[in-house]
Design a protein around this motif. Structure first.
Motif, short mmCIF file in Angstrom:
data_model
loop_
_atom_site.label_atom_id
_atom_site.label_comp_id
_atom_site.label_asym_id
_atom_site.label_seq_id
_atom_site.Cartn_x
_atom_site.Cartn_y
_atom_site.Cartn_z
N LYS A 79 -12.16 -11.06 11.42
CA LYS A 79 -11.88 -10.58 10.30
C LYS A 79 -13.29 -10.48 9.22
N ASN A 80 -14.21 -11.08 10.05
CA ASN A 80 -15.74 -10.97 9.26
C ASN A 80 -16.04 -9.63 8.70
N THR A 81 -16.00 -8.82 9.49
CA THR A 81 -16.25 -7.35 9.19
C THR A 81 -15.77 -6.79 7.90
N ALA A 82 -14.65 -7.03 7.66
CA ALA A 82 -13.97 -6.60 6.31
C ALA A 82 -14.79 -7.03 4.95
N ALA A 83 -15.50 -8.35 5.31
CA ALA A 83 -16.14 -8.89 4.24
C ALA A 83 -17.91 -8.84 4.23
N GLY A 84 -18.30 -8.08 5.24
CA GLY A 84 -19.38 -7.13 5.28
C GLY A 84 -20.32 -8.40 6.26
N TYR A 85 -19.59 -9.29 6.96
CA TYR A 85 -20.23 -9.88 7.88
C TYR A 85 -19.99 -9.57 9.33
N GLN A 86 -20.87 -9.94 10.08
CA GLN A 86 -20.57 -9.96 11.66
C GLN A 86 -19.63 -10.73 12.18
N THR A 87 -18.92 -10.13 13.24
CA THR A 87 -17.75 -10.78 13.92
C THR A 87 -18.31 -11.95 14.82
N VAL A 88 -19.36 -11.56 15.53
CA VAL A 88 -20.03 -12.71 16.52
C VAL A 88 -21.32 -12.66 16.10
N THR A 89 -22.02 -13.92 15.47
CA THR A 89 -23.70 -14.11 15.60
C THR A 89 -23.66 -15.16 16.81
N ALA A 90 -24.96 -15.35 17.18
CA ALA A 90 -25.57 -16.32 17.88
C ALA A 90 -26.78 -16.72 18.12
#
Lengths: 349, 349
Positions: free
Chosen positions: B86-97
């Motif tokens: 659900k991150n993309t809805a808040a402007g964040y990436q789904t996956v970071t590493a």
């Protein structure tokens, strides 16, 4: 023109070794230890809600590399730490560490930091916080056997949190004792350098053992420990490494961080797997008795647990605005359209 | 005057997102993918000597944070990766590493790097390396169903490593397909945008599925897959997330990275726990058969494994001198006398 600079969301505060030292001096060592102990105690009070797993080790013949993760459901933290006893011979540190704090809600790291110095501080803060709950109220004298990297942090934490006025130092290497005495000059503590463990424990209400040899050693023998003493045993912290004679364990009320881990790594690896121990968090929350009587011997068999690192990471994060001692790292890719990672790379050409 | 600057030993090279993009452009995307695939293949060849553990997850209702460690006995690596749908809805990436490489002999980190972009590259390189061993030799057309963040990396990896000349794109969101087609214009690939999965697979010898929904979905149905096809299934990569109809699995020869992990996270979670699968490393070393016949359907049920990240970290470390795209971080406390950590802090005042 497209703005190719990293977005605010992509930046993670990083506390270097130099910034950690700046942080300690900006706050003051003793105040840092007192405030940090408060964070650790807060987290011990809510111990049951943490996601607890034993550390994840990767063993080799030279040493071990470990990851220590935990989470309280809102924040996630982990520490990377190595232990390589032969490193010093080659000019490297035996133990180095770094850690990360992240938001559980979106998985984004919010802090990346050196943790060699921070671990030394959290270990001392945890010891003194435990002693506040276990040691005799009127303790003013502490023996410290083992005067290596942890020694001065222990001395100052017990001064700041438990009212210790005198430390009695002993190490089989006199230069280590000299080094610690020199560093503690001007600390306000009376520092007494001793030539034997026996001499160091004379008149001490608290005995801290923090030797570093990775082997079974007997730093404290039974005859050295009288009634009413609190033992803070932090050097016995991995399989095959203990500091106390088993007879002392049998006379003591034993307190631990996380039994599953302590039975493998702590002093109690010398005891039966069902030997009764009390979890420290239960004493702090009032669910278990700490010191039963003036004459009781209390033993905090401390091996270091992920939650203490978590508390230290939380504390440090909360100091960033106050100290400004950090830089921001461009650690997280943050394309405008999350599906367009390739386009972000392509446009950076 | 004492020198208080950090020693060389205390410094760790850090590759930021910007430096990773610089690295990719300095080397060239396709050359990067070819060379990286070589490192991955090398590590698959020596698969048995790796210290393998399933990833260590910390689950929450919003997503998961995972640590993926591994070691070959000389070098240790781990990746931190989150997955928050659900991150993309808040402007964040789904996956970071991000990830770290360290020397086993002394436990010192030797590389700290962003891994969001690097993971996209290693996933594509792994897919194409597997296809080199499993797909029909004359494959020139690949369908890509799911045109999100992984799509273009897959297209270029298969072009560079397997000789793919045409990619046929389909996504339920047309804007994703348009984005991928735009990014691949000028790549030398023929790019065909399709309006259905059925249309996309027409004439394709390789089918890559890389959709992102965290749910059981049927991206490929049985009638869409003809004889002699290689399926590269990378979107089914966590419990409850699959992309293929079970009938396809029963018609396919199934190849996996690490069965213990794939049975939990891969397409084969839909099958019996003893359904036969072949480990890819055994095909690469010649211990197991890959493609049995021209008509066989081969399926690489890829979930991503720590060793691939390890290969990527190794590859990146070996490029540092060539690209110069890094900065050094003062991550490790390095007192002159290892026992004098406190003195180092004190003198920095």
């Amino acid at each position: 023109m497209q703005d190719l600079s990293p977005s605010r969301l992509a930046m993670v505060p990083f506390v270097s070794v130099a910034d950690m030292m700046r942080t300690v001096h900006a706050i003051g060592v003793e105040r840092f230890l007192i405030e940090l102990a408060g964070y650790i105690e807060d987290d011990f009070r809510r111990w049951p809600l943490f996601d607890k797993t034993p550390r994840i080790p990767s063993h080799s013949k030279e040493g071990v590399i470990e990851l220590m993760p935990t989470s309280d459901g809102e924040v996630y933290g982990f520490k990377y730490v190595n232990g390589h006893p032969k490193n010093t011979a080659a000019g490297y540190q035996t133990v180095t560490a770094f850690g990360v704090l992240a938001q559980v809600s979106n998985g984004y790291p919010v802090l990346f930091t050196e943790m060699t110095i921070l671990t030394a501080l959290r270990t001392a803060a945890t010891s003194a916080m435990a002693a506040k709950h276990l040691a005799p109220r009127d303790a003013r004298v502490m023996a410290i056997i083992g005067n290596g990297a942890q020694c001065e942090f222990q001395a100052l934490a017990f001064k700041a949190l438990c009212g210790i006025e005198e430390v009695r130092l002993f190490d089989i290497d006199r230069r280590a004792t000299q080094k610690a005495a020199r560093n503690l000059a001007g600390s306000g503590l009376k520092v007494t350098s001793c030539t034997s463990g026996q001499e160091a424990v004379a008149g001490a209400q608290i005995i801290t053992t923090c030797t570093a040899d990775k082997q079974y050693a007997t730093i404290l023998t039974d005859n050295m420990v009288g009634a009413g003493v609190h033992i803070n045993a932090i050097g016995g912290d991995c399989p095959g490494k203990t500091e106390l004679h088993a007879d002392i364990l049998h006379r003591s009320d034993i307190f631990v961080e996380y039994p599953e881990q302590t039975r493998i790594e702590g002093e109690i690896q010398a005891l039966a797997p069902d030997h009764p121990v009390t979890e420290l968090w239960e004493v702090i929350t009032g669910q278990a008795t700490g010191r039963r009587s003036e004459a009781a011997i209390t033993l905090f068999d401390s091996v270091g647990f992920a939650i203490e690192d978590f508390s230290a990471l939380r504390y440090l994060r909360d100091q960033l605005a106050r100290t400004g001692a950090f830089v921001e790292l461009d650690m997280l890719a943050d394309p405008d359209d999350p599906r367009d990672l390739f386009g972000m790379v392509q446009r950076a050409r």
